[in-house]
Each structure stands twice: as structure tokens, then as C-alpha cells.
Design a protein around this motif. Structure first.
Motif, PDB file in Angstrom:
ATOM      1  N   ASP A  49      -2.696 -30.988  24.604  1.00  0.00           N
ATOM      2  CA  ASP A  49      -3.213 -32.026  25.493  1.00  0.00           C
ATOM      3  C   ASP A  49      -3.117 -31.690  26.987  1.00  0.00           C
ATOM      4  N   LYS A  50      -2.616 -30.526  27.344  1.00  0.00           N
ATOM      5  CA  LYS A  50      -2.457 -30.177  28.762  1.00  0.00           C
ATOM      6  C   LYS A  50      -3.716 -29.590  29.387  1.00  0.00           C
ATOM      7  N   GLY A  51      -4.741 -29.311  28.580  1.00  0.00           N
ATOM      8  CA  GLY A  51      -5.981 -28.781  29.123  1.00  0.00           C
ATOM      9  C   GLY A  51      -5.905 -27.328  29.560  1.00  0.00           C
ATOM     10  N   ILE A  52      -4.886 -26.613  29.148  1.00  0.00           N
ATOM     11  CA  ILE A  52      -4.736 -25.200  29.497  1.00  0.00           C
ATOM     12  C   ILE A  52      -5.365 -24.376  28.376  1.00  0.00           C
ATOM     13  N   ASN A  53      -6.268 -23.470  28.732  1.00  0.00           N
ATOM     14  CA  ASN A  53      -6.946 -22.656  27.744  1.00  0.00           C
ATOM     15  C   ASN A  53      -6.137 -21.384  27.486  1.00  0.00           C
ATOM     16  N   PHE A  54      -5.168 -21.443  26.567  1.00  0.00           N
ATOM     17  CA  PHE A  54      -4.340 -20.292  26.244  1.00  0.00           C
ATOM     18  C   PHE A  54      -4.990 -19.476  25.123  1.00  0.00           C
ATOM     19  N   ILE A  55      -4.565 -18.232  24.984  1.00  0.00           N
ATOM     20  CA  ILE A  55      -5.094 -17.348  23.940  1.00  0.00           C
ATOM     21  C   ILE A  55      -4.746 -17.945  22.576  1.00  0.00           C
ATOM     22  N   GLY A  56      -5.748 -18.101  21.741  1.00  0.00           N
ATOM     23  CA  GLY A  56      -5.549 -18.644  20.403  1.00  0.00           C
ATOM     24  C   GLY A  56      -5.725 -20.146  20.296  1.00  0.00           C
ATOM     25  N   ARG A  57      -5.937 -20.821  21.411  1.00  0.00           N
ATOM     26  CA  ARG A  57      -6.071 -22.289  21.409  1.00  0.00           C
ATOM     27  C   ARG A  57      -7.202 -22.755  20.502  1.00  0.00           C
ATOM     28  N   ASP A  58      -8.372 -22.140  20.636  1.00  0.00           N
ATOM     29  CA  ASP A  58      -9.516 -22.544  19.822  1.00  0.00           C
ATOM     30  C   ASP A  58      -9.248 -22.321  18.336  1.00  0.00           C
ATOM     31  N   TYR A  61      16.018 -23.261   9.431  1.00  0.00           N
ATOM     32  CA  TYR A  61      15.615 -22.641  10.687  1.00  0.00           C
ATOM     33  C   TYR A  61      14.914 -21.312  10.371  1.00  0.00           C
ATOM     34  N   ALA A  62      13.744 -21.136  10.908  1.00  0.00           N
ATOM     35  CA  ALA A  62      12.983 -19.909  10.695  1.00  0.00           C
ATOM     36  C   ALA A  62      13.514 -18.790  11.591  1.00  0.00           C
ATOM     37  N   PHE A  63      13.330 -17.554  11.148  1.00  0.00           N
ATOM     38  CA  PHE A  63      13.794 -16.382  11.884  1.00  0.00           C
ATOM     39  C   PHE A  63      12.593 -15.473  12.147  1.00  0.00           C
ATOM     40  N   TRP A  64      12.389 -15.137  13.418  1.00  0.00           N
ATOM     41  CA  TRP A  64      11.282 -14.273  13.787  1.00  0.00           C
ATOM     42  C   TRP A  64      11.483 -12.883  13.181  1.00  0.00           C
ATOM     43  N   GLY A  65      10.431 -12.355  12.575  1.00  0.00           N
ATOM     44  CA  GLY A  65      10.495 -11.023  11.991  1.00  0.00           C
ATOM     45  C   GLY A  65      10.833 -11.032  10.517  1.00  0.00           C
ATOM     46  N   GLN A  66      11.402 -12.118  10.049  1.00  0.00           N
ATOM     47  CA  GLN A  66      11.721 -12.226   8.635  1.00  0.00           C
ATOM     48  C   GLN A  66      10.931 -13.365   7.993  1.00  0.00           C
ATOM     49  N   ASP A  67      10.957 -14.535   8.588  1.00  0.00           N
ATOM     50  CA  ASP A  67      10.189 -15.676   8.087  1.00  0.00           C
ATOM     51  C   ASP A  67       8.857 -15.800   8.809  1.00  0.00           C
ATOM     52  N   LEU A  68       8.879 -15.582  10.094  1.00  0.00           N
ATOM     53  CA  LEU A  68       7.695 -15.733  10.934  1.00  0.00           C
ATOM     54  C   LEU A  68       7.307 -14.384  11.521  1.00  0.00           C
ATOM     55  N   ASP A  69       6.003 -14.178  11.670  1.00  0.00           N
ATOM     56  CA  ASP A  69       5.520 -12.958  12.311  1.00  0.00           C
ATOM     57  C   ASP A  69       4.259 -13.279  13.106  1.00  0.00           C
ATOM     58  N   THR A  70       3.574 -12.271  13.565  1.00  0.00           N
ATOM     59  CA  THR A  70       2.399 -12.492  14.408  1.00  0.00           C
ATOM     60  C   THR A  70       1.239 -13.147  13.668  1.00  0.00           C
TER      61      THR A  70
END
Length: 177
Positions: A35-44, A10-19
Motif C-alpha cells: 500500500d505504500k505505492g513504491i514500485n519494488f522489484i517483484g511487486r507485480d 520460525y523459518a530459516f533462510w537457506g534451509q526453509d526459505l530461498d530465492t
């Protein structure tokens, strides 16, 4: 709790995963609804990364030939070697009481002799021989890209309940529980 999460991969935010970590790099792309067709930030950027291939991948390493009673333990930040060549570093480490050995989590890359990174695939990861260096000593390691099956009291229920580390393990019927 830390030892248990490291054993279960299990990954831990701030130690294994970050921005700077993407869901594709750490095996959580199933959480992204492309597949939901929502254009979220970072999708492209994620779609481009999915098409071009990821440049690093989150792995679990079980150290072999390491005696935790007399040898130094890893702390995180240790170099990871694949086929005697540096490919990444550990992010989190702990003693795995179920495995009875040191367990490391970290990211590996596919780096050529000129220092260029190339896409990393599951096949690339699984085909290598790994070592983790602790205080100048390299220990052979078994690499995992999926959550290992740990002994459990209710294997049929618990092993199917949480697939945090790889897309291929999630199936539609399990999500309805």
C-alpha cells in the motif's frame, strides 16, 4: 536453538526459505508494503500471485505415533502426504522438546491427479489428513499453519510479541511495542 525455532515455526533462510520462496507462500506478506505505492522489484509478480492464489504453503507438522527412542528421525526432504497423496516435502525437522514429539516444517501443494498444481488455501490445508514418510514408514501428523502456543513463563507478553508465520495474527497495536 534449532529445536526451539522448529517448535515456534520460525523459518530459516537457506534451509526453509530461498530465492524462489515468496512472502505469500511462507506467511510473511505482512512484511511487504503493497500500500505504500513504491514500485519494488517483484511487486507485480507478488500482486499477481496474491490475486491468483499461491501454489504452495509453508506448514508445520507434529508427528503422531512416532517413538523417537526407537524409530528413525526425519532429516529433511521427507515426503508429505495429504489424504494418502503426495503433496510436498519437509525442509527442516527436529525433536520438539515442548511437544515431546518429532516436528517437521515444509511446503505442501494442491496437486491434482494429472500432476497440475492448483491454488492452496488455509481451508485446503486444514481439511486434510497428513502423514510424513520416514524411511518407508508413514507417520500420521497434525498440521499447523500458525505458530502454536507453547508454554511460557510470561504468556501475556511473549505470545503477543512475535507472529512470524501468518498474516492474520499481526495487528496494528502489537507492532508498536
Amino acid at each position: 536453538m534449532k529445536a526451539l525455532r522448529v517448535e515456534k515455526f520460525y523459518a530459516f533462510w537457506g534451509q526453509d526459505l530461498d530465492t524462489s520462496t515468496t512472502p505469500l507462500e511462507c506467511g510473511r506478506s505482512w512484511r511487504v508494503k503493497f500500500d505504500k505505492g513504491i514500485n519494488f522489484i517483484g511487486r507485480d509478480a507478488l500482486l499477481r500471485q496474491r490475486e491468483e492464489g499461491i501454489k504452495r504453503i509453508y506448514v508445520q507438522l507434529l508427528l503422531n505415533d512416532h517413538d523417537p527412542d526407537i524409530e528413525l528421525w526425519s532429516w529433511g526432504g521427507e515426503p508429505i502426504y495429504r489424504n494418502k497423496k503426495y503433496v510436498g516435502a519437509t525442509t527442516t525437522t527436529s525433536y520438539g522438546f515442548t511437544f515431546k514429539k518429532q516436528v517437521c516444517l515444509g511446503f505442501v501443494q494442491n496437486i491434482d491427479n494429472l500432476g497440475n498444481t492448483h491454488p492452496v488455501t488455509n481451508e485446503y490445508v486444514m481439511a486434510g489428513e497428513y502423514e510424513v514418510e520416514i524411511a518407508g514408514i508413514r507417520y500420521p501428523a497434525k498440521v499447523n499453519i500458525n505458530s502454536p502456543n507453547l508454554p511460557t513463563k510470561y504468556p501475556d507478553k511473549e505470545r503477543e510479541s512475535y507472529f512470524a508465520t501468518r498474516d492474520k495474527m499481526v495487528s496494528e497495536p502489537l507492532l508498536r511495542h
